[in-house]
Design an enzyme around this catalytic site. Structure first.
Site, PDB file in Angstrom:
ATOM      1  N   THR A  41      51.488  20.585-109.955  1.00 12.45           N
ATOM      2  CA  THR A  41      50.163  20.231-110.476  1.00 12.45           C
ATOM      3  C   THR A  41      49.213  21.423-110.397  1.00 12.45           C
ATOM      4  OG1 THR A  41      49.646  19.424-108.266  1.00 12.45           O
ATOM      5  CG2 THR A  41      50.235  17.765-109.890  1.00 12.45           C
ATOM      6  N   ASP A  42      49.559  22.438-109.566  1.00 17.21           N
ATOM      7  CA  ASP A  42      48.535  23.476-109.286  1.00 17.21           C
ATOM      8  C   ASP A  42      48.286  24.404-110.463  1.00 17.21           C
ATOM      9  OD1 ASP A  42      50.938  24.929-108.965  1.00 17.21           O
ATOM     10  OD2 ASP A  42      50.229  25.997-107.188  1.00 17.21           O
ATOM     11  N   SER A  73      62.345  45.094 -92.004  1.00 18.70           N
ATOM     12  CA  SER A  73      62.366  43.654 -91.722  1.00 18.70           C
ATOM     13  C   SER A  73      63.488  43.331 -90.755  1.00 18.70           C
ATOM     14  CB  SER A  73      62.565  42.855 -93.008  1.00 18.70           C
ATOM     15  OG  SER A  73      62.878  41.517 -92.662  1.00 18.70           O
ATOM     16  N   SER A 131      63.904  28.673 -99.145  1.00 15.52           N
ATOM     17  CA  SER A 131      63.967  27.262 -98.762  1.00 15.52           C
ATOM     18  C   SER A 131      62.851  26.471 -99.414  1.00 15.52           C
ATOM     19  CB  SER A 131      63.847  27.136 -97.244  1.00 15.52           C
ATOM     20  OG  SER A 131      62.619  27.700 -96.825  1.00 15.52           O
ATOM     21  N   LEU A 133      59.742  26.893 -98.562  1.00 21.34           N
ATOM     22  CA  LEU A 133      58.658  26.764 -97.581  1.00 21.34           C
ATOM     23  C   LEU A 133      57.742  27.986 -97.641  1.00 21.34           C
ATOM     24  CD1 LEU A 133      60.700  25.262 -94.595  1.00 21.34           C
ATOM     25  CD2 LEU A 133      59.442  24.050 -96.391  1.00 21.34           C
ATOM     26  N   SER A 135      58.226  31.470 -97.931  1.00 21.01           N
ATOM     27  CA  SER A 135      58.335  32.710 -97.155  1.00 21.01           C
ATOM     28  C   SER A 135      57.673  33.867 -97.901  1.00 21.01           C
ATOM     29  CB  SER A 135      59.795  33.015 -96.816  1.00 21.01           C
ATOM     30  OG  SER A 135      60.571  33.109 -97.993  1.00 21.01           O
ATOM     31  N   SER A 136      57.705  33.846 -99.240  1.00 22.38           N
ATOM     32  CA  SER A 136      57.092  34.967 -99.959  1.00 22.38           C
ATOM     33  C   SER A 136      55.565  34.910 -99.892  1.00 22.38           C
ATOM     34  CB  SER A 136      57.599  35.055-101.395  1.00 22.38           C
ATOM     35  OG  SER A 136      57.469  33.822-102.036  1.00 22.38           O
ATOM     36  N   GLU A 168      51.795  38.006-106.828  1.00 22.50           N
ATOM     37  CA  GLU A 168      52.948  37.208-107.251  1.00 22.50           C
ATOM     38  C   GLU A 168      53.016  37.133-108.789  1.00 22.50           C
ATOM     39  OE1 GLU A 168      54.844  35.304-104.655  1.00 22.50           O
ATOM     40  OE2 GLU A 168      56.289  35.092-106.267  1.00 22.50           O
ATOM     41  N   ASP A 180      50.418  27.774-102.743  1.00 25.64           N
ATOM     42  CA  ASP A 180      51.087  28.318-101.560  1.00 25.64           C
ATOM     43  C   ASP A 180      50.187  29.276-100.789  1.00 25.64           C
ATOM     44  OD1 ASP A 180      53.128  26.918-102.687  1.00 25.64           O
ATOM     45  OD2 ASP A 180      54.260  28.674-103.346  1.00 25.64           O
TER      46      ASP A 180
HETATM   47  C1  GLA Z   1      55.906  26.930-106.091  1.00 25.44           C
HETATM   48  C2  GLA Z   1      54.668  27.675-106.603  1.00 25.44           C
HETATM   49  C3  GLA Z   1      53.400  26.834-106.425  1.00 25.44           C
HETATM   50  C4  GLA Z   1      53.579  25.436-106.995  1.00 25.44           C
HETATM   51  C5  GLA Z   1      54.892  24.814-106.527  1.00 25.44           C
HETATM   52  C6  GLA Z   1      55.189  23.499-107.205  1.00 25.44           C
HETATM   53  O1  GLA Z   1      55.827  26.759-104.710  1.00 25.44           O
HETATM   54  O2  GLA Z   1      54.522  28.909-105.934  1.00 25.44           O
HETATM   55  O3  GLA Z   1      52.298  27.499-107.015  1.00 25.44           O
HETATM   56  O4  GLA Z   1      53.501  25.449-108.385  1.00 25.44           O
HETATM   57  O5  GLA Z   1      56.002  25.674-106.729  1.00 25.44           O
HETATM   58  O6  GLA Z   1      54.254  22.539-106.855  1.00 25.44           O
END
Ligand code: GLA
Length: 402
Positions: A41-42, A73, A131, A133, A135-136, A168, A180
């Site tokens: 949705t973002d 790293s 994953s 979550l 990391s990037s 990004e 994120d």
């Molecule tokens: C990735 C993107 C976010 C978002 C999600 C899906 O994590 O980096 O901006 O679009 O996918 O909700």
């Protein structure tokens, strides 16, 4: 390094081994994130509801007298210490993970925050790679944080998030939204962040759920083609929006226009959906519209103390991502669908971009072991290799560690 207890002493020791001792060496941390509801949705002007985790990425950094960037790293020892330059901040596929910090130094510079000397930096992440979550985004926000502190840049955390997203989008080439980087930069212990991505107006929602835990279930299925599929979904939504906008120009059904899919209610969308020529694009747009409304309702339910309703909306979110947005795949479906059958599971859904990565569930404390056992067995039997489970805590945003 011992994953279980990361100490600044251990990190400093590691740094000294790679780069030598002495000088003003500083240590930083930025979290990873999990999104509870509001997926894809973002970039459609909708709402999201993520939270920062206590797992994340650490950096140890020291300024250099020249314009060289040396990075290492702990997670990729085979890459050794890499060497770059402030004067050559360009994306190279073969530069792997170092593209993220390089991209942030570039994005900060493009935004007017110019690092005037090189750095030695050691990174160490406790978020499993690929994953879902983030990391990037964690490395990006962490790099933004260390630049700010070491060079005295006066930007706030929202600007830090925007710099990470810019890196990004324009340096790495993934057309992601702001979720994120925002969730990480603005993370707050025990709170999820209800963010309107159209305006960046946000609100912290306390998530102290008595006797309920957040369990993340990792498919251990790497995302592969995920990035191109991600950009494809985004393009499909943009095209669908343009079709709706064109139809609205003639009908003027919505007098103030349609700035984004997130601006539509379900009823408004249904009344106009035929204007979207392809059934596939119609499904994509339907997900974006319904998921946004679901997210708003989920936060209302949470505020009203109705955790069961919140969980049901999580499950509906997964179904929509599976059937309309088609970003789940066998691995994520197996995890979510197996979790729905376990007593004490309040809700479960894929989280992040999809195409592999992780699912998230809310589970009654006394049923956590059963979830791990039952979903774990079903997953291994169906997919052929094991899933991994993490019982996580919601943590704060980035910081400098003493
Ligand atoms: C990735 C993107 C976010 C978002 C999600 C899906 O994590 O980096 O901006 O679009 O996918 O909700």
């Amino acid at each position: 390094m011992d994953q279980g207890k990361v100490t600044t002493e251990a990190l400093r020791k590691e740094f000294a081994e790679r780069f030598g001792d002495g000088g003003d060496i500083r240590v930083y941390f930025a979290p990873g994130r999990v999104n509870l509801i509001g997926e894809h949705t973002d970039y459609n002007g909708g709402h999201v509801f993520p939270c920062a985790l206590t797992i994340g990425t650490y950096a140890v950094a020291r300024k250099r007298a020249d314009r060289t960037l040396r990075m290492y790293s702990v997670n990729f020892p085979e890459d050794g210490v890499t060497t770059g330059s402030l004067d050559e901040l360009v994306y190279h596929a073969e530069a792997g993970w170092t593209n993220y910090p390089a991209g942030v130094i570039w994005a900060a510079r493009e935004s007017g925050y110019v690092a005037d000397c090189g750095l030695d930096v050691l990174y160490y992440g406790t978020i499993p790679n690929s994953s879902g979550l983030s990391s990037s985004a964690s490395i990006e926000v962490l790099t933004g944080e260390l630049l700010r502190d070491m060079f005295g840049f006066e930007y706030d955390e929202i600007t830090n998030a925007k710099i990470g997203k810019f890196a990004e989008n324009a340096f790495i080439g993934v057309n992601c939204g702001i979720m994120d980087q925002f969730a990480i930069a603005m993370g707050k212990k025990d709170c999820a962040i209800f963010l309107d991505t159209a305006t960046l107006v946000y609100e912290y929602a306390p998530l102290v759920m008595d006797g309920v835990r957040i369990v993340i279930m990792n498919t251990n299925h790497k995302r592969g083609l995920g990035e191109s599929k991600y950009n494809e979904r985004r393009a499909e939504c943009e095209k669908a929006l343009a079709e709706l906008q064109a139809a609205n120009e003639t009908s003027e059904r919505i007098p103030n226009g349609i700035p984004s899919l997130g601006a539509l209610t379900e009823e408004q969308f249904e009344a106009m959906a035929d204007a979207i020529a392809s059934p596939v694009r119609r499904k994509r747009a339907r997900h974006a519209v319904y998921e946004n409304r679901r997210t708003i309702r989920a936060v209302e339910a949470l505020k009203a103390g109705d955790l069961a309703a919140f969980g049901r909306l999580m499950n509906e979110s997964h179904v929509s991502l599976r059937d309309d947005y088609e970003v789940t795949g066998r691995e994520l479906d197996t995890l979510a669908e197996a979790a729905w059958k376990v007593p004490g599971v309040i809700g479960a859904r894929m989280t992040g971009a999809g195409f592999g990565g992780c699912a998230v569930s809310l589970v009654k404390e006394e049923n956590v072991d059963a979830l791990i056992r039952e979903v774990g067995a079903k997953y291994e039997e169906t997919i052929g290799y094991p899933a991994t489970f993490y019982v996580v805590e919601i943590g704060d945003g980035p910081c400098r560690l003493q």
